[in-house]
Design an enzyme around this catalytic site. Structure first.
Site, PDB file in Angstrom:
ATOM      1  N   PHE A  65      42.619  -5.409  17.761  1.00 62.95           N
ATOM      2  CA  PHE A  65      41.945  -5.810  16.515  1.00 62.95           C
ATOM      3  C   PHE A  65      41.146  -4.686  15.876  1.00 62.95           C
ATOM      4  O   PHE A  65      40.800  -4.753  14.697  1.00 62.95           O
ATOM      5  CB  PHE A  65      41.013  -7.004  16.778  1.00 62.95           C
ATOM      6  CG  PHE A  65      39.728  -6.637  17.481  1.00 62.95           C
ATOM      7  CD1 PHE A  65      38.654  -6.086  16.780  1.00 62.95           C
ATOM      8  CD2 PHE A  65      39.579  -6.827  18.851  1.00 62.95           C
ATOM      9  CE1 PHE A  65      37.471  -5.732  17.433  1.00 62.95           C
ATOM     10  CE2 PHE A  65      38.410  -6.475  19.505  1.00 62.95           C
ATOM     11  CZ  PHE A  65      37.359  -5.929  18.793  1.00 62.95           C
ATOM     12  N   LYS A 114      53.808  -6.579  16.529  1.00 62.60           N
ATOM     13  CA  LYS A 114      53.004  -7.782  16.799  1.00 62.60           C
ATOM     14  C   LYS A 114      51.545  -7.352  16.676  1.00 62.60           C
ATOM     15  O   LYS A 114      50.947  -6.831  17.622  1.00 62.60           O
ATOM     16  CB  LYS A 114      53.321  -8.303  18.201  1.00 62.60           C
ATOM     17  CG  LYS A 114      53.085  -9.778  18.444  1.00 62.60           C
ATOM     18  CD  LYS A 114      51.666 -10.247  18.277  1.00 62.60           C
ATOM     19  CE  LYS A 114      50.726  -9.817  19.366  1.00 62.60           C
ATOM     20  NZ  LYS A 114      49.305 -10.091  19.038  1.00 62.60           N
ATOM     21  N   GLU A 146      46.165 -10.896  16.643  1.00 63.36           N
ATOM     22  CA  GLU A 146      46.044 -12.184  15.964  1.00 63.36           C
ATOM     23  C   GLU A 146      44.697 -12.318  15.253  1.00 63.36           C
ATOM     24  O   GLU A 146      44.516 -13.161  14.386  1.00 63.36           O
ATOM     25  CB  GLU A 146      46.258 -13.341  16.956  1.00 63.36           C
ATOM     26  CG  GLU A 146      45.278 -13.423  18.122  1.00 63.36           C
ATOM     27  CD  GLU A 146      45.677 -12.551  19.319  1.00 63.36           C
ATOM     28  OE1 GLU A 146      46.222 -11.445  19.103  1.00 63.36           O
ATOM     29  OE2 GLU A 146      45.428 -12.981  20.460  1.00 63.36           O
ATOM     30  N   SER A 203      43.262  -3.695  25.580  1.00 67.34           N
ATOM     31  CA  SER A 203      42.393  -3.590  26.753  1.00 67.34           C
ATOM     32  C   SER A 203      43.198  -3.123  27.974  1.00 67.34           C
ATOM     33  O   SER A 203      44.419  -3.330  28.046  1.00 67.34           O
ATOM     34  CB  SER A 203      41.767  -4.951  27.044  1.00 67.34           C
ATOM     35  OG  SER A 203      42.796  -5.895  27.268  1.00 67.34           O
ATOM     36  N   CYS A 209      37.905   2.618  21.039  1.00 63.09           N
ATOM     37  CA  CYS A 209      38.231   3.067  22.389  1.00 63.09           C
ATOM     38  C   CYS A 209      37.674   4.470  22.613  1.00 63.09           C
ATOM     39  O   CYS A 209      37.593   4.924  23.747  1.00 63.09           O
ATOM     40  CB  CYS A 209      39.728   3.054  22.616  1.00 63.09           C
ATOM     41  SG  CYS A 209      40.582   4.243  21.606  1.00 63.09           S
ATOM     42  N   GLU A 255      33.499  -1.307  30.278  1.00 64.34           N
ATOM     43  CA  GLU A 255      33.597  -1.119  28.819  1.00 64.34           C
ATOM     44  C   GLU A 255      32.902  -2.296  28.135  1.00 64.34           C
ATOM     45  O   GLU A 255      33.296  -3.447  28.319  1.00 64.34           O
ATOM     46  CB  GLU A 255      35.074  -1.076  28.389  1.00 64.34           C
ATOM     47  CG  GLU A 255      35.220  -0.858  26.890  1.00 64.34           C
ATOM     48  CD  GLU A 255      36.672  -0.839  26.416  1.00 64.34           C
ATOM     49  OE1 GLU A 255      37.465  -1.694  26.842  1.00 64.34           O
ATOM     50  OE2 GLU A 255      37.003   0.044  25.591  1.00 64.34           O
TER      51      GLU A 255
HETATM   52  P1  NAD Z   1      43.455  -7.073  23.816  1.00 63.39           P
HETATM   53  O1  NAD Z   1      44.008  -6.415  25.018  1.00 63.39           O
HETATM   54  O2  NAD Z   1      42.730  -8.345  23.970  1.00 63.39           O
HETATM   55  O3  NAD Z   1      44.640  -7.369  22.754  1.00 63.39           O
HETATM   56  C1  NAD Z   1      45.566  -6.373  22.394  1.00 63.39           C
HETATM   57  C2  NAD Z   1      46.909  -7.037  22.106  1.00 63.39           C
HETATM   58  O4  NAD Z   1      47.375  -7.689  23.277  1.00 63.39           O
HETATM   59  C3  NAD Z   1      46.843  -8.088  21.013  1.00 63.39           C
HETATM   60  O5  NAD Z   1      47.932  -7.932  20.163  1.00 63.39           O
HETATM   61  C4  NAD Z   1      46.885  -9.406  21.780  1.00 63.39           C
HETATM   62  O6  NAD Z   1      47.545 -10.431  21.070  1.00 63.39           O
HETATM   63  C5  NAD Z   1      47.660  -9.061  23.030  1.00 63.39           C
HETATM   64  N1  NAD Z   1      47.229  -9.833  24.210  1.00 63.39           N
HETATM   65  C6  NAD Z   1      45.958 -10.227  24.514  1.00 63.39           C
HETATM   66  N2  NAD Z   1      45.949 -10.870  25.709  1.00 63.39           N
HETATM   67  C7  NAD Z   1      47.225 -10.858  26.161  1.00 63.39           C
HETATM   68  C8  NAD Z   1      47.856 -11.359  27.350  1.00 63.39           C
HETATM   69  N3  NAD Z   1      47.174 -11.994  28.297  1.00 63.39           N
HETATM   70  N4  NAD Z   1      49.201 -11.171  27.489  1.00 63.39           N
HETATM   71  C9  NAD Z   1      49.905 -10.524  26.551  1.00 63.39           C
HETATM   72  N5  NAD Z   1      49.356 -10.049  25.400  1.00 63.39           N
HETATM   73  C10 NAD Z   1      48.037 -10.202  25.212  1.00 63.39           C
HETATM   74  O7  NAD Z   1      42.558  -5.963  23.061  1.00 63.39           O
HETATM   75  P2  NAD Z   1      41.611  -6.152  21.789  1.00 63.39           P
HETATM   76  O8  NAD Z   1      40.422  -6.945  22.186  1.00 63.39           O
HETATM   77  O9  NAD Z   1      42.406  -6.582  20.612  1.00 63.39           O
HETATM   78  O10 NAD Z   1      41.203  -4.628  21.522  1.00 63.39           O
HETATM   79  C11 NAD Z   1      40.142  -3.997  22.176  1.00 63.39           C
HETATM   80  C12 NAD Z   1      40.603  -3.164  23.346  1.00 63.39           C
HETATM   81  O11 NAD Z   1      41.584  -2.223  22.920  1.00 63.39           O
HETATM   82  C13 NAD Z   1      39.479  -2.320  23.944  1.00 63.39           C
HETATM   83  O12 NAD Z   1      39.568  -2.371  25.344  1.00 63.39           O
HETATM   84  C14 NAD Z   1      39.757  -0.916  23.420  1.00 63.39           C
HETATM   85  O13 NAD Z   1      39.237   0.119  24.213  1.00 63.39           O
HETATM   86  C15 NAD Z   1      41.246  -0.919  23.408  1.00 63.39           C
HETATM   87  N6  NAD Z   1      41.783   0.095  22.522  1.00 63.39           N
HETATM   88  C16 NAD Z   1      42.364   1.197  23.107  1.00 63.39           C
HETATM   89  C17 NAD Z   1      42.842   2.218  22.314  1.00 63.39           C
HETATM   90  C18 NAD Z   1      43.465   3.433  22.959  1.00 63.39           C
HETATM   91  O14 NAD Z   1      44.073   4.234  22.259  1.00 63.39           O
HETATM   92  N7  NAD Z   1      43.335   3.623  24.253  1.00 63.39           N
HETATM   93  C19 NAD Z   1      42.753   2.144  20.919  1.00 63.39           C
HETATM   94  C20 NAD Z   1      42.176   0.992  20.352  1.00 63.39           C
HETATM   95  C21 NAD Z   1      41.687  -0.022  21.182  1.00 63.39           C
END
Ligand code: NAD
Length: 498
Positions: free
Chosen positions: A158, A182, A185, A235, A290, A389
């Protein structure tokens, strides 16, 4: 569909498949909120496996003719796309602010970093060229080229609704692949608009598809037999699941996770610029990056003055609805549950006896998901807040005695996205670079996030896979090498008398 930038209606998102908007068959929804006001603006259907199958089928069908499209034609669409993104720059930034809550300048940065990848993709021809070695053996010439791999999938978080999707699909598509995105959401509106503009730029139907959804859609993307590669950013917990599932299903995977980035301040640091950089790194995008600076490690006696200056600078940060105040200092966090989690974390920090130099629970606007900038002094490496984090505007500060102690602390988290040092000495910076275990390092730079020409190079629990996102490694990820050896004998020319 009404314009998501201007409308006050609650939009139900559709999918974009084969160049058309298609209703999702999902019956569950996630609310898309404007974090500045805590108001719902849209709802994201949780698309089903069969919605994903439909998008993958469209992408598969489009692949043969897109791959055969001359590379300069593909590049020219990227040029046109770049122009459209520039024309719609302010609209896109406003949309990011509306669904994510970050300030307008931060949203402009989000869109700008994405456009830079489109610029890289516009020059794809020179990156796909392989090498040639004539006469590698008698009468045999060897040559190599980089070929597209098929249907690629992207799953995004997000926090950067424009940049992270654009880390992926422009390069994948320019390389001759087709794509299924994808988006998060929680922030899908920007991705939908990016895909709409790509169609307007001349991208044929089926080359870029968007499926809105959550876990079920991700699981299908990771296992679908017609998907060749999966790019994930989110994450660490989900990054690891996606890496395991998709690689087990035989796909190439790049999966970027969370982080806990240290900012080391040496006794010789220039405090004016260091404080500015720390404030930007810790509280920019409300700490939801991140590459956010999460932990300050102050070496030696500089610490008291540093803390005093950080406190003063924090006092100047204004919390305001970012869609109405382009000059807001900091926006809200993404949703009510993130706010609640962060406020509870601050409660625990206080109960643990740590010092709240700035307390983000105080003086909050009544509406919206605001958490104020928080600074915690006296943190030790064994504390939960030093290792986890937090993904919000909560900065922890540890007092350390030496550079090796600071480096050991930075390495102890097991993440490896970014680490930063503030110093006037090149040898100190060099020592830091050599010993800190992470992929992106800042020397007197608060947020050393790799820009388009470099790949975004997290290590350890911040990245699962081999080839990183965007830059040269991005091109390698979305292509495979073909090598050919060709024999043409001079003898034939001689016998023909030509
Ligand atoms: P998230 O992991 O909750 O969601 C990311 C994606 O995964 C979304 O599209 C979501 O729909 C999907 N998702 C969530 N739970 C899932 C599951 N159980 N099974 C399958 N798909 C699932 O992350 P977020 O809260 O949207 O974003 C924040 C996180 O992203 C932080 O930890 C941040 O550090 C990380 N991030 C990392 C980078 C990088 O380059 N390393 C860049 C941006 C954000």
């Amino acid at each position: 569909m009404p314009s998501p930038t201007l409308s006050t209606d609650i939009i139900t998102l559709q999918n974009r498949i084969g160049g058309q908007l298609v209703a999702s068959s999902g019956t569950e929804y996630t609310a898309v909120n404007n974090p500045s006001h805590g108001m719902q603006i849209a709802r994201t259907p949780h698309s089903t496996a069969s919605d994903v199958d439909q998008a993958v089928a469209a992408a598969k069908e489009a692949f043969a003719s897109w791959k055969a499209t001359p590379v300069l034609k593909r590049a020219s669409i990227m040029f046109r796309y770049r122009e459209l993104l520039e024309q719609h720059f302010d609209e896109l930034a406003a949309l990011v602010t509306r669904e994510n809550g970050k300030t307008i300048p931060e949203s402009q940065g989000d869109v700008r970093r994405g456009i830079e990848v489109v610029e890289l993709a516009s020059g794809i021809a020179s990156q796909l060229k392989g090498g040639r070695l004539p006469n590698i053996a008698g009468s045999i010439d060897g040559e190599s080229s980089r070929e597209p791999i098929g249907v690629c999938a992207g799953i995004t978080p997000f926090n950067f609704p424009a940049m992270v999707p654009m880390w992926m699909f422009p390069l994948a598509i320019a390389c001759g692949n087709t794509f299924v995105l994808k988006p998060s959401e929680k922030t899908p509106l920007t991705a939908m608009r990016l895909a709409e503009l790509a169609t307007e730029a001349g991208l044929p139907g089926g080359v870029l598809n968007v499926v809105n959804g959550a876990q079920e859609a991700v699981e299908r993307l990771c296992t679908h037999p017609d998907i060749a590669a999966v790019s994930f950013v989110g994450s660490t917990k989900v990054a690891e699941i996606v890496y395991r599932t998709a690689s087990h299903a035989g796909k190439r995977v790049q999966s970027a996770g969370g982080a806990k980035n240290a900012m080391v301040v040496m006794p010789d640091a220039d405090l004016d610029s260091t404080v500015r950089a720390i404030i930007g790194a810790a509280y920019g995008c409300a700490g939801q990056r991140c590459m956010a600076g999460s932990t300050v490690l102050a070496v030696g006696p500089i610490v008291d003055e540093l803390v005093a200056r950080l406190k003063d600078a924090i006092g100047e940060i204004t919390l305001l609805p970012t869609d109405e105040h382009p000059d807001a200092g900091m926006g809200a966090v993404i949703d009510a549950s993130a706010r609640e989690r962060l406020l509870k974390t601050i409660d625990h920090i206080e109960a643990d006896g740590l010092t709240l130099v700035a307390d983000g629970r105080k003086g909050l606007p009544e509406a919206g998901y605001f958490v104020g900038p928080t600074l915690v002094d006296g943190v030790t490496v064994d504390k939960d807040v030093a290792q986890t984090e937090l993904f919000g505007p909560v900065l922890t500060l540890g007092r350390v005695h030496s550079l090796p102690e600071a480096i050991d602390w930075a390495n102890s988290t097991g993440y490896g996205n970014g680490a930063v040092i503030f110093t006037k000495d090149g040898g100190t910076a060099r020592y830091f670079k050599q010993h800190v275990q992470c992929g992106m390092i800042g020397v007197n730079v608060g947020v050393p996030a790799a820009m388009a020409a470099f790949s975004f190079s997290g290590w350890n629990r911040s990245f699962f896979g081999d080839l990183h996102v965007q830059g040269e490694e991005g091109v390698y990820f979305y292509t495979r090498q073909q090598v050919s050896f060709t024999r043409w004998d001079d003898e034939y020319v001689r016998t023909q008398g030509w």
